[in-house]
Write a protein that holds these residues in place. Structure first.
Motif, PDB file in Angstrom:
ATOM      1  N   ASP A  55       0.831  -1.211   0.000  1.00 19.22           N
ATOM      2  CA  ASP A  55       0.000   0.000   0.000  1.00 19.22           C
ATOM      3  C   ASP A  55       0.864   1.259   0.000  1.00 19.22           C
ATOM      4  O   ASP A  55       0.650   2.182  -0.797  1.00 19.22           O
ATOM      5  CB  ASP A  55      -0.917   0.000   1.223  1.00 19.22           C
ATOM      6  N   ARG A  80       2.698   1.586  -3.303  1.00 20.98           N
ATOM      7  CA  ARG A  80       1.858   2.111  -4.392  1.00 20.98           C
ATOM      8  C   ARG A  80       1.753   3.639  -4.317  1.00 20.98           C
ATOM      9  O   ARG A  80       1.825   4.337  -5.337  1.00 20.98           O
ATOM     10  CB  ARG A  80       0.476   1.470  -4.325  1.00 20.98           C
ATOM     11  N   LYS A  81       1.583   4.182  -3.122  1.00 22.81           N
ATOM     12  CA  LYS A  81       1.515   5.639  -2.970  1.00 22.81           C
ATOM     13  C   LYS A  81       2.833   6.289  -3.374  1.00 22.81           C
ATOM     14  O   LYS A  81       2.842   7.353  -4.012  1.00 22.81           O
ATOM     15  CB  LYS A  81       1.167   5.986  -1.535  1.00 22.81           C
ATOM     16  N   ALA A  84      -3.951  -4.309  -6.140  1.00 24.35           N
ATOM     17  CA  ALA A  84      -4.874  -3.645  -5.215  1.00 24.35           C
ATOM     18  C   ALA A  84      -6.287  -3.530  -5.790  1.00 24.35           C
ATOM     19  O   ALA A  84      -7.147  -2.915  -5.159  1.00 24.35           O
ATOM     20  CB  ALA A  84      -4.345  -2.259  -4.861  1.00 24.35           C
TER      21      ALA A  84
END
Length: 502
Positions: free
Chosen positions: A180, A183-184, A210
């Protein structure tokens, strides 16, 4: 320890050689006579050597003074950095040498040496942009993730190195399994450098994992725009993402929007089997049967698949076996020699109780390319022709140990999936599932041989069988799937053609 001992030995040898040389010069007879302008100098051999060394030192000092004089003149002429460059030149030489040695150590797999050389280069050069990256990579190689993260955070402070810092931290988060956060960070890295191909691929992979299909389609379009993805590959993957988005929407209860996305996926890639099947089912629900049949025929001509046949059967679910066989004829004639077409025709002939025709439709598949599905169809043919239980069970026994035939297999890790998914459930790779035979034989299960009931659908009941025949069919179903529950077995007993396959 060994290197220190070698240095000590070399030092002793050099001192001994210098002592012997000096003694030899002292014992030499004669000397050197220098005459210049009426002045004559007589030097012993030792004095001559010393005079020569002093001359070299004087010449070196003279050159340094000349360079200093040039720097002073440049400074007086307005070059404010001339004097600082003159005095820093030696430090820069040492710094760049240390930086070069650090890079060579990193390439040689010596992370500790590389970190030491990077620190030395930083002392001489005072340019963290050059040394921080070397330090971070060396720390990663040495397994010191904490040190590497500290250095990457320092890189974030400078606009010129911010992308490198974000990308470095992103890779660390990936190695730690924090997808997560990774990905950001990948989204931030793409914002800083949109044309970076590796980061584009990483972001696309993370978005697919995701289930961020909308974001993944945006990244895919970015790759096409920047020329890092061929147009045909873009269309295929965009279709996969559109199909995945359609399935997600369908689970949320919005069937109309899901159908639109499925039709879009089929338009982008007509040979994508799941997209064609889902689009056709959506059109069937809207009673647009001709459009559904057209989509399925187009996909079948490119890639015959059981799911397409199942969807084609759903166009008219209440037709008789003879009517269904007649309606399927144009579909079968599109690729008559394909293995899937032969199996499908055999199943339809079994449903119509034309068992000799079913045997002819199978051809030589049972001899040259047997799998669990072909062998169970052959068991159904044998039962329909009145063969003994021994013969039927012999076919079923062969089917039990035969390969399962084509399945959805990830071409990256070879993991087998019972149904198509956009992301491999084992390795997480995107768009890697291929309909093919697995590299290793798998034990067949009843669920993999459920094609015939789907094709037959709700046909009229066959009531001419005796109770003993039905009991034999129940026993055959239990042989193929001992774990089947009572309801499944009872349902199989009510449908003889279906049960022979199971």
């Amino acid at each position: 320890m060994l290197w220190s001992l070698i240095k000590i030995v070399v030092f002793v040898v050099l001192v001994a050689a210098a002592t012997l040389g000096a003694g030899y010069l002292l014992e030499m007879d004669g000397g050197v006579r220098i005459a210049f302008g009426g002045i004559e100098f007589s030097l012993t051999p030792l004095s001559a050597v010393i005079a020569f060394l002093v001359l070299l030192l004087s010449l070196w000092l003279l050159l340094k003074l000349a360079a200093l004089a040039v720097a002073i003149l440049k400074f007086l002429n307005g070059d404010e950095t001339a004097l600082s460059r003159y005095f820093d030149r030696n430090r820069e030489r040492k710094g760049y040498q240390a930086l070069t040695d650090g890079m060579m150590a990193l390439a040689s797999g010596e992370p500790r040496v590389a970190m030491h050389k990077a620190a030395r280069a930083e002392r001489y050069l005072a340019q963290p942009n050059l040394t921080n990256l070397l330090t971070a990579q060396a720390a990663e190689m040495a397994g010191d993730s904490k040190k590497a993260q500290e250095v990457y955070k320092r890189l974030l402070k400078d606009d010129k190195t911010r992308f490198v810092g974000v990308r470095g931290i992103m890779k660390q988060k990936l190695s730690q399994g924090d997808t997560d956060t990774a990905r950001k960070l990948a989204e931030k890295a793409i914002a800083l450098k949109p044309k970076h191909e590796e980061t584009q691929d990483t972001l696309l992979q993370l978005q697919a994992q995701a289930r961020d299909w909308s974001g993944a389609r945006g990244t895919l379009n970015l790759k096409l725009k920047n020329g890092t993805l061929p147009r045909d590959v873009h269309k295929r993957r965009d279709a996969v993402l559109a199909l995945s988005e359609a399935k997600t929407i369908l689970t949320e209860g919005n069937s109309i929007e899901a159908m639109e996305e499925a039709i879009e996926a089929n338009r982008l890639s007509p040979d994508l089997v799941p997209a064609a099947a889902l689009a056709a089912r959506g059109l069937i629900e809207k009673q647009q049967l001709r459009k559904a049949a057209k989509i399925l025929k187009k996909a079948w001509a490119v890639h015959p698949h059981p799911d397409l046949a199942t969807a084609f059967a759903a166009i008219h679910p209440d037709e008789t076996a003879a009517e269904r066989l007649k309606r399927f004829r144009p579909l079968l004639h599109l690729v008559p020699d394909h293995r899937e077409a032969k199996l499908l025709e055999a199943e339809l002939q079994i449903a119509a109780e034309d068992f000799p025709a079913a045997r002819r439709a199978l051809g030589d598949l049972v001899e040259h390319d047997p799998d669990s599905r072909a062998l169970t169809i052959m068991a159904a043919v044998a039962r329909g022709e009145g063969a003994s239980d021994t013969v039927v069970k012999g076919w079923l026994a062969r089917a039990l140990n035969a390969p399962r035939g084509p399945q959805w297999v990830c071409d990256k890790c070879h993991n087998i999936h019972h149904e198509w998914v956009p992301v491999c459930e084992n390795c997480g790779a995107f768009d890697t599932l291929v309909w093919q035979s697995p590299p290793e034989s798998e034990i067949a299960s009843a669920s993999s041989m459920a094609m015939l009931p789907l094709i037959v659908g709700s046909l009229e009941d066959k009531s001419g069988e005796t109770e003993s025949d039905q009991a034999d069919l129940v026993e055959d179903a239990e042989i193929l799937d001992p774990a089947a529950d009572d309801d499944t077995v009872a349902e199989a007993a009510d449908r003889p053609g279906e049960d022979a396959e199971k």
